[in-house]
Design a protein around this motif. Structure first.
Motif: not given
Length: 306
Positions: A111, A114, A140, A143, A191-193, A196
């Motif tokens: 992540p 982006r 998003e 994402s 994905q590990d937010e 990010v």
């Protein structure tokens, strides 16, 4: 497998060509950004992907707003869509046109990074690795779940170097993605937010060298902006584009002061040390070694750069 390919810059050309050459793929359409005026004469110019699609004899659409062409996209009857540096966000209506999904080839290790400038941002951040992430496109930005990742060591490579190498990786992964989806092999990693990070579109103002920064930061900026939009500083009010620089020893003098200027390069004081400029381009001039610039007596020890 019927697919639609969407991409715009040169980075996306290798994936397009590789997909076109695959026996399991039928590209029913290519979607790209509209022609844009380029250069001082503002000549209307097609994207690299449009030019390549036309040379391959593929149907190509350069819609200004892809979301306004859902009916045309549905009529293509494609199974899936592959995107690579396309440049437009897709609506849910567009995503719903593809029974097997929309899959994006993104030039970072998601992540992280982006957004619009993942390669340059990875260099600027001092990352050791970058790569290509294949992800399923969601509403998003960048994402979606991750299908596949391939890493590449950054080292001392420039933005241009990494673009070329990552484009080759993306070309390989484009075909692999179609093969995996065809087999139903589409288990995704969420994905590990918490990890990010985002990156913005690079502006010319982001390319200005600040000699208050460390030598490492300055050299990363130079590499991240080469071959474009190019890092720069000012010499007596004139723009000096910097194409190559390396950290070096230097403790005397003021920030921005030229400590030495000879055939080996131009050493400039910065925060905590110095940088040696090895290659440059005066505004409106040709690319040259720093030694040649010195030989032309355009710069000397004691001068200031800012």
């Amino acid at each position: 497998m019927k697919i639609v390919f969407a991409g715009s810059p040169m980075f996306a050309v290798a994936p397009l060509k590789n997909l076109h050459g695959s026996k399991d793929v039928e590209i029913v359409a290519v979607i790209t950004q509209p022609d844009k005026p380029v250069g001082r004469k503002k000549v209307l110019t097609a994207t690299d992907v449009k030019a390549e699609a036309q040379s391959l004899g593929l149907p190509v659409y350069d819609w200004a707003k892809v979301k306004e062409h859902v009916a045309e996209i549905k009529a293509l009857g494609a199974d899936m869509m592959i995107t690579c540096a396309y440049g437009q966000l897709l609506t849910q209506e567009v995503l719903d046109c593809f029974p097997l999904g929309v899959w994006n080839l993104h030039a970072s290790l998601l992540p992280k990074f982006r957004g619009a400038s993942p390669i340059q941002s990875a260099i600027l951040a001092g990352e050791k690795y970058t790569g290509i992430t294949v992800m399923k496109t969601e509403l998003e930005m960048d994402s979606g779940g991750i299908l596949r990742v391939m890493r590449l060591e950054i080292g001392d490579k420039t933005y241009g170097d990494l673009q070329t190498e990552l484009s080759i990786l993306a070309a390989y992964l484009a075909v692999e993605t179609v093969e995996r989806i065809k087999k139903g092999d589409c288990q995704l990693l969420i994905q590990d937010e918490a990890q990010v990070t985002f990156c913005k579109k690079i502006q010319k103002s982001d390319c200005k060298i600040n000699f208050e920064n460390s030598a490492e930061d300055i050299c990363r900026l130079v590499r991240a902006m080469n071959p474009e939009p190019i890092a720069y500083c000012n010499q007596s009010g004139n723009v000096l584009n910097i194409l190559k620089a390396v950290p070096c020893e230097g403790k005397d003098g003021q920030i921005g002061e030229v400590l030495s200027a000879d055939k080996s390069g131009i050493v400039v004081r910065c925060n905590g040390g110095a940088v040696k400029i090895c290659e440059l381009q005066p505004a409106g001039g040709k690319k040259m070694s720093a030694g040649d610039y010195v030989n032309g007596r355009k710069i000397k020890a004691g001068d200031r750069l800012d």
